[in-house]
Design an enzyme around this catalytic site. Sequence first.
Site, mmCIF file in Angstrom:
data_model
loop_
_atom_site.group_PDB
_atom_site.id
_atom_site.type_symbol
_atom_site.label_atom_id
_atom_site.label_comp_id
_atom_site.label_asym_id
_atom_site.label_seq_id
_atom_site.Cartn_x
_atom_site.Cartn_y
_atom_site.Cartn_z
ATOM 1 N N CYS A 61 33.361 38.883 48.441
ATOM 2 C CA CYS A 61 34.588 38.903 49.470
ATOM 3 C C CYS A 61 34.388 37.830 50.662
ATOM 4 O O CYS A 61 33.416 37.941 51.304
ATOM 5 C CB CYS A 61 34.730 40.197 50.135
ATOM 6 S SG CYS A 61 35.881 40.450 51.277
ATOM 7 N N CYS A 88 37.695 43.595 46.436
ATOM 8 C CA CYS A 88 36.460 43.861 47.125
ATOM 9 C C CYS A 88 36.073 45.198 46.904
ATOM 10 O O CYS A 88 37.011 46.165 47.309
ATOM 11 C CB CYS A 88 36.933 43.403 48.793
ATOM 12 S SG CYS A 88 35.825 43.989 49.671
ATOM 13 N N CYS A 144 33.814 40.142 54.044
ATOM 14 C CA CYS A 144 32.786 40.892 54.378
ATOM 15 C C CYS A 144 31.367 40.680 53.324
ATOM 16 O O CYS A 144 30.398 41.278 53.512
ATOM 17 C CB CYS A 144 32.888 42.568 54.126
ATOM 18 S SG CYS A 144 33.301 43.087 52.465
#
Length: 677
Positions: free
Chosen positions: A409, A429, A412
């Site tokens: 992702c 994600c 993050c």
Amino acid sequence: MNNNIKNEALKLQKELTEHSYNYHVMDDPKISDFEYDMMLKRLIKIEEKYPEYSSPDSPTKRIGAPPLDSFEQADHSIPMLSLDNAFNDSDILNFHQRAVKKLNRENILYTIEPKLDGVAIELKYEHGILVQAITRGDGVTGEVITENIRTIKSIPLKLNKDKIKTPLLLEVRGEVIIKHSDFEHLNKTRMKNQENIFANPRNAAAGSLRQLDSKITATRPLDIFVYGIGLVQGISFLTQAQMLEGLRSFGFPVNSNIKSGLNIKAVLKYYKELEKLREKLAYEIDGMVVKIDDIVLQKQLGEKIKSPRWAIAYKFPPMEKTTTIEDIKIQVGRTGVLTPVAVLKPVNVAGVMVSRATLHNEDEIKRKDIRIGDTALVVRAGDVIPKIVKIIESDRDGTQVPFQMPVKCPVCNSAIEKIKLDRSNINKCVNASCQAQLKQRLKHFVSKKAFDIDGFGQKIVDQLVDVGMLKSFADIFLLEKDKLVDLERMGQKSADNLIESIKKSKSISLKRFIYALGIDHTGENAAILISKTYSSLESIMNTSQKALEEIHGIGPETAFAIYNFFNHFENREIIKNIEMLGVVVKNSQQPDINFTDNPFYNKRIVLTGTLKTMTRAHAKKQLENFGAKITSAISLKTDFLITGEKPGSKLEKAQKIGVTILSEKDLIALGVTCNKT
Ligand code: IVH
């Protein structure tokens, strides 16, 4: 000869024709799709057994005929001309001046019509019956596509003769189109079936008309607006406006944004109006056609080789432009889905600067072979986000870079999960507390249809999440003015206003609250349906998946998502916290009802006459809440007729066929409430 059967066939043909007209031309269906299908099925069966009772104008002819080997060619009785283009007001004024000079009169009135962006065709009616349909072709000769045209439900197979006597011959000209929403739907289905998608509605319409198998055409959502005539016998018109009115009386769809009797100044003014309207229309238009209204004057002006002197197309700026794809970025959505977005070299597309276009998903990038650095054709259609139609491959010079979907992702750094949805590969994600997801969820929570917190825009959400002041929905209600003013571009006044808006939003309807939570598959409609069935948040939180599934209009996926959401400890905690901070979810008006256990559930109901103690809208709404379907005409399928004062002819019809009749008093006794005294 079996007279009963013959009469039944004739009756079905007549009624189906009327219902089809009400549905496709008037947008005002009088029976349900199901009833229509049943009647049609019956007629098909009769005509199969007794072909002698069929006719070229029978509605059964709309389902398609055996495939052709090739299209025949046919000449137009009168050539189908094209139009000169005007690109600015002065082009139009010059066109007007030329007409003034040639006609030697100042006073010229115009009819103006949207210039529809579709496929031009000509329909030939002999003695009122559609006998042939030809494409425009090169204007002189076209292809015979009669079978395909018969499948278009808004085209009459027989002229309506209620208002005007049927002419011996009538050639009608118009534009076959596909509406934006139908086009999107068509392409979605094609994508699912791994078929090539159409670049735009015009191509889709052209491709659909070019099918040798009319059964395929019958599956395409084609529509038409007519705007002119070719050769006619047995009828004449004095003005363009009168001709359009005549065509409307014959049962053809005529565009509703046509204006007549305009002087040249008003023509220029309407151009601006139509340009604004353009993006709101359900179909594509690429300009405005300006026609001299008086047909005698049209004849006096005559034609040039390819175009008339009495009409001109005032074009709109194109909705398509080419530009460079400078980058492809990944956007992480509310539910964690990764969507690639093309970052474009900003380009002005019909008055709007476009700098981004959605690329939907990885498959779409592969299918269109989109690379960073490519030149792309970008389209803005209706209200939707700009899209890339195609890549201009001839512009490639070897520097273009293919796109790689990230494996982590981009926000993050968590792992990406690949899932298949409707045959498309979706990247998601896995981290539910990913900041990008959080930002999107918060934006949804404060948006117009949810908490509707004025002044809480995207930028503020982003900043508050970035500085760690917003970690959950509840944090919104903990925001304080002193901290807000420290944010970029936030003055005392806007901070005050924001705090005030947050305070105001604390009393919220059940439907908005459910929507705000951003539960999977639960959009505005689902939220409305649920809040109509349950009166309080508490009862929704404690209901079963099965009960949710029983709500008319809620599918198993949505029922599961809602049930699952409320049965997660964390989600219950979030709701508890929000409520502790003063948010009050207002109960809905209706009492909790067992949706299926009431006398109106799944019943077809017609209303007639004036109700004394409630408005008709109120009665309808409540009956719909009980799961009833309100229709406008009595048929064999009608369960109840509700009668107010001065009932119309519906009462007589209902009595004749034995429909149960209920009075206003009965309604109230069965649980419907009043809203008038
Ligand atoms: S009138 C002699 N009216 O535009 C008059 N055309 O370039 C010729 N079109 O082939 C056509 N909307 O496909 C006319 N309201 C309208 C139109 C229209 C679209 C198309 C039609 C024609 C082309 C002319």
